[in-house]
Design a protein around this motif. Structure first.
Motif, PDB file in Angstrom:
ATOM      1  N   GLU A 113       0.762  -1.161  -0.039  1.00  0.00           N
ATOM      2  CA  GLU A 113      -0.043  -0.033   0.043  1.00  0.00           C
ATOM      3  C   GLU A 113       0.663   1.265   0.017  1.00  0.00           C
ATOM      4  N   LEU A 118      -2.477  -0.537  -5.343  1.00  0.00           N
ATOM      5  CA  LEU A 118      -3.938  -0.789  -4.967  1.00  0.00           C
ATOM      6  C   LEU A 118      -4.550  -2.068  -4.564  1.00  0.00           C
ATOM      7  N   ARG A 141     -16.322  -8.605  -7.938  1.00  0.00           N
ATOM      8  CA  ARG A 141     -16.203  -7.061  -8.041  1.00  0.00           C
ATOM      9  C   ARG A 141     -16.444  -6.577  -9.421  1.00  0.00           C
TER      10      ARG A 141
ATOM     11  N   ASP B  79      -6.212   3.899   9.042  1.00  0.00           N
ATOM     12  CA  ASP B  79      -5.857   2.879   8.252  1.00  0.00           C
ATOM     13  C   ASP B  79      -6.149   3.281   6.812  1.00  0.00           C
ATOM     14  N   ARG B  80      -5.236   3.411   5.860  1.00  0.00           N
ATOM     15  CA  ARG B  80      -5.580   3.977   4.757  1.00  0.00           C
ATOM     16  C   ARG B  80      -6.591   3.216   3.702  1.00  0.00           C
ATOM     17  N   LYS B  81      -6.297   1.776   3.996  1.00  0.00           N
ATOM     18  CA  LYS B  81      -6.899   0.921   2.956  1.00  0.00           C
ATOM     19  C   LYS B  81      -8.430   0.927   3.660  1.00  0.00           C
ATOM     20  N   ARG B  84     -10.186   3.814   2.324  1.00  0.00           N
ATOM     21  CA  ARG B  84     -10.612   3.815   0.966  1.00  0.00           C
ATOM     22  C   ARG B  84     -11.750   2.996   0.729  1.00  0.00           C
ATOM     23  N   ILE B 195     -21.188  -3.561  -2.356  1.00  0.00           N
ATOM     24  CA  ILE B 195     -19.746  -4.184  -2.362  1.00  0.00           C
ATOM     25  C   ILE B 195     -19.192  -3.543  -3.506  1.00  0.00           C
ATOM     26  N   PRO B 196     -18.441  -2.644  -3.349  1.00  0.00           N
ATOM     27  CA  PRO B 196     -17.633  -1.838  -4.470  1.00  0.00           C
ATOM     28  C   PRO B 196     -17.096  -2.536  -5.437  1.00  0.00           C
ATOM     29  N   THR B 197     -17.150  -2.146  -6.570  1.00  0.00           N
ATOM     30  CA  THR B 197     -16.651  -2.798  -7.769  1.00  0.00           C
ATOM     31  C   THR B 197     -15.109  -2.415  -8.063  1.00  0.00           C
ATOM     32  N   LEU B 198     -14.258  -3.133  -8.693  1.00  0.00           N
ATOM     33  CA  LEU B 198     -12.997  -2.836  -8.838  1.00  0.00           C
ATOM     34  C   LEU B 198     -12.555  -1.736  -9.537  1.00  0.00           C
ATOM     35  N   ARG B 199     -13.503  -1.218 -10.408  1.00  0.00           N
ATOM     36  CA  ARG B 199     -13.264   0.141 -10.954  1.00  0.00           C
ATOM     37  C   ARG B 199     -13.648   1.198  -9.814  1.00  0.00           C
ATOM     38  N   ILE B 201     -13.126   0.952  -6.816  1.00  0.00           N
ATOM     39  CA  ILE B 201     -11.967   0.983  -5.833  1.00  0.00           C
ATOM     40  C   ILE B 201     -10.726   1.775  -6.407  1.00  0.00           C
ATOM     41  N   MET B 202     -10.561   1.552  -7.856  1.00  0.00           N
ATOM     42  CA  MET B 202      -9.778   2.507  -8.525  1.00  0.00           C
ATOM     43  C   MET B 202      -9.909   3.875  -8.486  1.00  0.00           C
ATOM     44  N   SER B 205      -9.046   5.716  -5.123  1.00  0.00           N
ATOM     45  CA  SER B 205      -7.674   6.188  -4.844  1.00  0.00           C
ATOM     46  C   SER B 205      -7.512   7.640  -5.390  1.00  0.00           C
TER      47      SER B 205
END
Ligand SMILES: Cc1cc2nc3c(=O)[nH]c(=O)nc-3n(C[C@H](O)[C@H](O)[C@H](O)COP(=O)(O)OP(=O)(O)OC[C@H]3O[C@@H](n4cnc5c(N)ncnc54)[C@H](O)[C@@H]3O)c2cc1C
Lengths: 402, 258
Positions: A113, A118, A141, B79-81, B84, B195-199, B201-202, B205
């Motif tokens: 991280e 990511l 996801r 905690d950053r994760k 996010r 549940i967030p999608t990968l996109r 999550i991208m 950031s």
């Protein structure tokens, strides 16, 4: 074709995390997909890491990583019934440490991280297909398109299977069974012991191990899948017997059984395909000669190389040239050591190591220390003859390991 | 469109985007906490406290339906994760306030300070956290900020500046109404967090995280955390089902369980 990131790393064990860190350090945009709730939640290991490759990736890891104890004592123990032979070699060093994977992997994921990776947990890859000059990764996801995938999804290599380049067969695996037992080792704080135990996993091909952690011990053994199948034994019962024979008492904090690749240099699966590099257990990178199991340092080493090659491929703007990864691996300790271990790997398939020799060693020493014939070689020879073996075949078997 | 609006101004309700602040706490994952030799191992992976996820989901839904903004505030572990994760669920930005150990009063003071400066329409919290379980944070922030509080909301409806909520108070449901701004604490029944999608999550950031420090001297100190162990009776009843059931009932009577 627009992509979602430069690289997707599938699997957040040591291999995947190392690949992700090394690619991110080179400035690539990296997404790491791990099906567990955190790194280490699905990773099982008896826990002795040779730290050389970790130190290449993270130079000050010795100060910061959650390592348990440096392994300063190597003990070999041969058991035959109530008799045993033990010898211990002691040397202060910081080459290898006992570790608990739940902690180590979690720590490395925070390093990732911090390096700009990511990480996406609770993310299971459920499929992968080639599309638009890259690979589309299917997950719980949603989908994700990348020009390059680094596969670090462990021993069953799902990504390789989704892409149709790999099929699994039972001979390719061993079963590793492990327990962590709460009991404080009777050792100075800055010392740790690694023990190999022969003759306790009755009739099964493989030896047992014990590593001392700070406040607990990791014990376990590896057995071939067939031997578990043939003997119809439950691994959970075997480990209970093993623990009791070792005389270890304490609360069992963790029990786990996991497959270990058992392929050797000649049997390695495809390590790359266009737009794909395979690292760690997924690539069968494991050294196990019945005395040591080494997979962690190989996973970290191969991951680090894959990350560097990823950067090179982006520079070349050609993500199909993953063959570079294979040639860099061949030049590294990863392939050199796997190749060198090939012989002892074959030695491991020799049942004499688990069935005959422990008995012979005990018998010989027994007569050495009882009143009677004390000529070591002669006694050994006679004892071996009973097994239909000569000193030459003993020597030949032992040479497999050198 | 504009013409329609001008001609029939009363047919169209012009919703003003609501600004929602949602508080969430980063806590040790309680499913991973282990007891060994009488001690708790709290050094485990962290997560967003369970009901705080429901609060985040509700904040994001309100933001999406009214076209407003959802701002997250977290105090303690930053905690950053985990932060996010809130962002990838749809929170627009997060104010991450790091502290040493603080009691709930300290947390409330820190959040109230932020809330006053942001002056939102609505502040949401989870009904309780999975570590401290005080359920006090929402009411305290409301008090400091000087607005009404609705606790244990299992549903909320917004109509302009009016908020109506169902309060889940086993065994009754209370329906209450007040005007914004207000503080609401929500229960797990209110929604199922996405549940967030990968996109997503991208995307998350790239969203802003403002970090701050907060110093307080706690009014109450935490002395120790000890495991609460329930000793099992380890009684096994054997025999035919009919007989065993009878024995079980007797045993339970004797224990005073029935
Ligand atoms: C009992 C036992 C003892 C061992 N002892 C030692 C030892 O003492 N020393 C040593 O060096 N090595 C040891 N090993 C080997 C070592 O554990 C492995 O070689 C090493 O963990 C390999 O790392 P990896 O990252 O390749 O794979 P793993 O650590 O297996 O990580 C793979 C990751 O991928 C994830 N994953 C899998 N499928 C998916 C999917 N579809 N989607 C998303 N994520 C997925 C998994 O959840 C997992 O986190 C031992 C192994 C066992 C079983």
């Amino acid at each position: 074709m627009s992509f979602d990131a430069d690289v997707a790393v599938v699997g957040g064990g040591l291999g995947g995390l190392s690949a992700a860190i090394s690619a991110a350090k080179e400035g690539l945009s990296v997404v790491l997909l791990e099906r567990g709730a955190y790194s280490g939640s699905k990773n099982v290991s008896g826990g002795r890491i040779y730290v050389h490759s970790l130190l290449k990736l993270i130079p000050d890891a010795l100060e910061r990583a959650p390592l348990e104890r440096p392994i300063t004592r190597e003990t070999y123990e041969v058991r035959c019934g109530d008799r045993r032979v033990t010898f211990t070699f002691q040397k202060r060093n910081r080459d290898s440490f006992s570790v608990l994977r739940a902690k180590l992997d979690d720590w490395l994921s925070h390093e990732a991280e911090a390096a700009g990776v990511l990480t996406s947990f609770d993310t299971q890859v459920t499929g992968a297909r080639r599309e638009g000059g890259g690979i589309t990764v299917e997950t719980n996801r949603g989908e994700f398109k990348v020009p390059l995938v680094i596969e670090a999804d462990g021993v069953t290599a799902p990504t390789s299977r989704y892409l149709g380049i790999r099929r699994l067969t039972p001979e390719q695996f061993m079963v590793g069974v492990k327990e962590v037992v709460a009991t404080k080792p009777e050792l100075p704080e800055d010392e740790g012991e690694a023990k190999v135990v022969l003759g306790l996993t009755a009739g099964l091909k493989g030896g047992g191990f014990l590593y001392t952690n700070r406040e607990s011990v990791s014990i376990g053994f590896t057995v071939k899948v067939e031997s578990v199948q043939e003997k119809l034994v439950k691994t959970s019962e075997l480990i209970e017997d093993y623990r009791e024979s070792l005389g270890i008492e304490g609360e069992v904090l963790e029990y786990s059984a996991h497959l270990i690749p058992y392929m050797g240099y000649r049997g390695l699966p495809p390590l790359y395909a266009p737009n794909l590099m395979v690292v760690g257990d997924a690539a069968g990178m494991l050294i196990s000669d019945g005395f040591v199991i080494r997979g962690m340092d190989l996973a970290i080493g191969s991951g680090t190389i894959a990350g560097q090659v990823a950067a090179k491929l982006r520079e070349m703007n050609n993500f199909t040239r993953t063959d570079i990864y294979q040639s860099q691996l061949e030049d590294s300790f990863v392939m050199r050591d796997i190749k060198a271990a090939w012989k002892s790997f074959k030695g491991l398939s020799n049942p004499r190591f688990y069935e005959v020799y422990p008995q012979v060693i005990c018998d010989v020493l027994d007569s050495m220390f009882s009143v009677g014939d004390r000529r070591l070689l002669k006694v050994a020879q006679e004892r071996l003859r009973k097994e239909g073996l000569g000193l030459t075949s003993l020597a030949r078997d032992l040479l497999w390991f050198t | 469109m504009l013409a329609d609006l001008l001609i029939h101004p009363r047919l169209v309700r012009v919703e003003v985007g609501l600004n929602v602040v949602v508080g969430f706490k980063v806590v040790p994952d309680e499913t991973l906490i282990k007891v060994s030799s009488g001690k708790l191992d709290m050094n485990v992976a962290v997560k967003i406290s369970t009901y705080d996820k429901n609060a985040i989901e509700e904040a994001v839904r309100i933001k999406e339906s009214t076209g407003g903004k959802a701002i997250g505030v977290t105090v303690g572990n930053t905690d950053r994760k985990t932060i996010r994760e809130a962002l990838s669920m749809g929170v627009d930005e997060v104010v991450a306030i790091s502290t040493q150990y603080t009691d709930v009063l300290g947390t409330a003071t820190a959040i109230a300070e932020e809330v006053r400066s942001m002056n939102p329409d609505l502040v949401l919290f989870g009904e309780t956290t999975t570590d401290g379980s005080t359920s006090g944070l929402g009411p305290m922030v409301a008090e400091f900020w000087g607005v009404p509080v609705i606790t244990f909301a299992k549903s909320i409806k917004l109509d302009g500046k009016v908020i109506r909520a169902e309060r889940s108070l086993t065994p009754v449901v209370e329906i209450v109404e007040t005007e914004l701004p207000t503080v609401v604490t929500v229960t797990g029944e209110i929604n199922s967090p996405r549940i967030p999608t990968l996109r997503q999550i991208m995307e998350s950031s790239k969203k802003p995280v403002r970090t701050k420090e907060f110093k307080s001297s706690p009014m109450a100190s935490l002395d120790s955390v000890e495991p609460y162990l329930v000793q099992r009776k380890r009684i096994v009843l054997e025999g035919k089902t009919e007989e065993v059931v009878q024995k079980l009932i007797e045993a339970l009577r004797k224990e005073g369980a029935l």
